[in-house]
Scaffold this active site. Structure first.
Site, PDB file in Angstrom:
ATOM      1  N   TYR A  25       0.851  -1.191   0.000  1.00 53.45           N
ATOM      2  CA  TYR A  25       0.000   0.000   0.000  1.00 53.45           C
ATOM      3  C   TYR A  25       0.883   1.236   0.000  1.00 53.45           C
ATOM      4  CZ  TYR A  25      -3.524   3.415   1.350  1.00 53.45           C
ATOM      5  OH  TYR A  25      -4.359   4.498   1.373  1.00 53.45           O
ATOM      6  N   TYR A  47       1.031   5.289   0.430  1.00 53.17           N
ATOM      7  CA  TYR A  47       0.292   6.456   0.915  1.00 53.17           C
ATOM      8  C   TYR A  47       0.271   7.558  -0.134  1.00 53.17           C
ATOM      9  CZ  TYR A  47      -0.234   4.731   5.680  1.00 53.17           C
ATOM     10  OH  TYR A  47      -0.606   4.019   6.793  1.00 53.17           O
ATOM     11  N   ASP A  74      -2.281   6.429  -2.473  1.00 49.80           N
ATOM     12  CA  ASP A  74      -3.503   6.076  -1.747  1.00 49.80           C
ATOM     13  C   ASP A  74      -4.167   4.852  -2.363  1.00 49.80           C
ATOM     14  OD1 ASP A  74      -5.467   6.245   0.183  1.00 49.80           O
ATOM     15  OD2 ASP A  74      -6.771   7.461  -1.093  1.00 49.80           O
ATOM     16  N   CYS A 120      -8.928   6.058  11.155  1.00 50.33           N
ATOM     17  CA  CYS A 120     -10.152   5.545  11.770  1.00 50.33           C
ATOM     18  C   CYS A 120     -10.653   6.456  12.882  1.00 50.33           C
ATOM     19  CB  CYS A 120      -9.926   4.128  12.303  1.00 50.33           C
ATOM     20  SG  CYS A 120      -8.483   3.962  13.379  1.00 50.33           S
ATOM     21  N   HIS A 178      -6.906   0.828  16.856  1.00 40.07           N
ATOM     22  CA  HIS A 178      -7.986   1.038  15.887  1.00 40.07           C
ATOM     23  C   HIS A 178      -9.208   1.598  16.613  1.00 40.07           C
ATOM     24  CE1 HIS A 178     -10.272   0.528  12.252  1.00 40.07           C
ATOM     25  NE2 HIS A 178     -11.106  -0.335  12.807  1.00 40.07           N
TER      26      HIS A 178
END
Length: 585
Positions: free
Chosen positions: A13, A15, A18, A89, A545
């Site tokens: 992944y 950043y 994205d 989150c 989280h």
């Protein structure tokens, strides 16, 4: 920056993009960090499962996310998920809750057409536009659709919990711009972000409705000198009730001690026992008088003991309660309390209503304490123990707070300074610069001509007079954030101020007008019902989280980033932030 996924050896992944990207030179890139990928064994565990193993809080993660049950996905109006942009989150959970509150819906979503029509040419930098877009995306249902299943080309399978959802990239970039923490992709404290966002709403609602008023309330603090029995009353504005957790009130003390004993004996099979704390004990700890051992009494002109009692001078439409789970251990290392609290669905705080000065009660004289002088008795820069200041800064406290701690404890050492910090962390001016009485940088030295009209307008829009705004800015060297904190913590001084801008008396300037108004607060019965809560999983606010549970049409719904499902067993006892709304008598 890359975060590696367990779905493919070369799937990472990014950043910057994205999105998931393929890295054809992943072994070489990992070798740069000393990781030999070729000697590692592949695991089928997901990133969440790996983090659970690291945190050793399997029970907390499973219960809060309701992992043990098959949850029914929900779609439709007000049921839109939000993509996790990389540890975002905390932002997702807070904004989901805020846009269930009518004030935020009416201010931003109902007026979205007007907001967009009046937006500047670069709408990406316009606060109201970005908040309205986010609110519309969450409430409209346009993006509340099942995410396509990569393995289901015909679309015949049952909908998964994941949604297409919305990615609040522009919103996150705007609200985090210039902030040392919220501008990064690191995990943050949801409570700190909530206050940061409320502060931005205050600044951007200079005229018209201000949705943050739904949370604003007045707190009355009563300090009684134990030697003279005279009292002092002060009021301040707050948005969140911080509820202490009295660990010594746990109802399962024997189980906790047994589990701790087994762990000390090296028993790896010792169960994780969570402390059971009654909510009533938390409320008692909040409302009981606090003993002040180093209080300077103007009645006896010396330091003595005093008691401080905190009460509600007004009750807001919506009440936010923070469970103070994050604290410091004996070694001053931050830690999280693993507790279960029986938070009620309904709450009656009527007994905590402030009463003000009582008949026959004497007030402490309004006399300032003597300043701490340097050896030559001149008021100049204080002589501080640099080593103590440095030790406190290394623990992560703001520099100015450390300087004040050393100053107000008279250079008596690290323990006294740390105790001062722990007892003043919630002060509005905790991080404000240390200003000596009579020094050139003190209040009133900023000339009127240099005051920012924009800052004045912002404070006036919050319900204060221009004179009050001027005094606050002068007292804080024209720094808006400090001025707002100052004005909220000096309400008594502002009500009695007799000099207006320009040096004229109030009677001369406006013909003996009424006392200037204070901040706008709503008030009503102190009876509430729970409608949402935000939960944190992990060992500290810097990792883990967040998810939130919101009650919609008498049904609890869990919002876990892009997953929106009907909640079967909402873990109300493990929440971090609780949101209540007022109910009619």
């Amino acid at each position: 920056m890359y975060v590696f996924s367990g779905c493919d050896d070369k799937d990472v992944y990014s950043y910057d993009e994205d999105d998931m990207v393929l890295d054809s030179k992943l072994p070489e890139h990992l070798a740069h960090f000393g990781i030999d990928m070729m000697t590692m064994e592949k695991t089928e565990r997901t990133m969440t499962e790996l983090e659970i193993a690291v945190n050793q809080r399997v029970g907390e993660w499973e219960v809060i996310q309701e992992s043990g049950t098959t949850l029914k996905p929900l779609f439709g109006t007000g049921l839109t998920g939000m993509k996790n942009l990389g540890n975002s989150c905390y932002l997702n959970s807070v904004m989901q809750v805020l846009f269930t509150i009518p004030d935020f819906q009416s201010t931003y979503v109902s007026n979205i057409d007007k907001i967009i029509d009046e937006a500047p040419s670069d709408a990406t930098q316009d606060f109201k536009t970005q908040v309205a877009k986010l609110g519309y995306g969450l409430l409209s249902g346009d993006y509340s659709k099942p995410a396509p299943d990569p393995g289901d080309e015909n679309g015949a399978s049952e909908p998964r919990g994941d949604q297409i959802g919305i990615a609040p990239q522009m919103f996150k970039a705007l609200v985090g711009r210039g902030h040392p923490e919220f501008s990064t992709n690191r995990q943050q404290d949801a409570q700190e972000f909530l206050l940061h966002f409320i502060n931005m709403v205050e600044r951007n609602c200079r005229s018209g409705p201000n949705p943050s008023e739904a949370f604003r309330f007045l707190v009355e603090e009563k300090i009684v000198c134990q030697q003279s029995q005279k009292a002092k009353y002060t009021q301040r504005v707050d948005y969140i009730v911080q509820l202490p957790v009295p660990m010594d009130q746990a109802t399962n003390t024997e189980e906790l001690q047994e589990a701790e004993h087994r762990r000390e004996e090296g028993d790896s099979s010792a169960p994780t026992v969570r402390a059971q704390i009654p909510f009533s004990a938390c409320m008692a700890a909040l409302s009981e008088p606090e003993m002040l051992t180093d209080f300077w009494s103007s009645a006896v002109q010396a330091k003595t003991s005093a008691t401080k009692t905190t009460r509600f001078a007004s009750f807001p439409d919506h009440l936010v309660i923070q469970i103070k789970k994050f604290t410091f251990g004996l070694d001053w290392v931050p830690k999280k309390l693993d507790v279960s609290i029986d938070v009620p669905d309904t709450l009656d705080l009527s007994a905590l209503r402030a009463t003000g000065q009582q008949p026959g009660e004497e007030l402490l004289p309004e006399v300032a304490p003597p300043p701490l002088m340097t050896p030559d008795v001149e008021v100049k820069a204080p002589v501080l123990d640099d080593s103590t200041v440095s030790q406190l800064c290394e623990m992560g406290f703001p520099l100015e707070a450390c300087r004040k701690a050393v100053y107000y404890t008279g250079n008596t050492g690290i323990d006294a300074a740390m105790n001062w910090i722990m007892s003043h962390m919630d002060d509005p001016d905790f991080s404000a610069p240390l200003v000596l009485p009579g020094s050139s940088s003190g209040p009133g030295t900023t000339p009127t001509e240099s005051l920012s009209e924009e800052h004045l307008a912002t404070i006036v829009s919050m319900g204060f007079s221009r004179d009050q705004a001027t005094k606050a800015l002068r007292a804080t060297s024209n720094v808006l954030d400090r001025a707002v904190d100052w004005i909220f913590s000096h309400l008594d001084d502002l009500e009695s101020m007799d000099v207006s801008e320009g040096g004229r008396s109030a009677a001369e300037s406006e013909g003996g007008r009424d006392p200037p108004p204070g901040p706008r607060v709503r008030d009503g019965p102190g009876k509430y019902e729970l409608f949402a809560f935000i939960s944190h999983m992990g060992t500290s606010t810097m990792c883990g989280h967040y998810v939130c549970h919101i009650k919609k049409d008498q049904q609890w719904v869990i919002f876990n980033d892009q997953k929106v499902c009907a909640s079967e067993k909402p873990p109300k006892d493990l929440g971090y932030l609780y949101f209540y709304r007022r109910v009619a008598d």
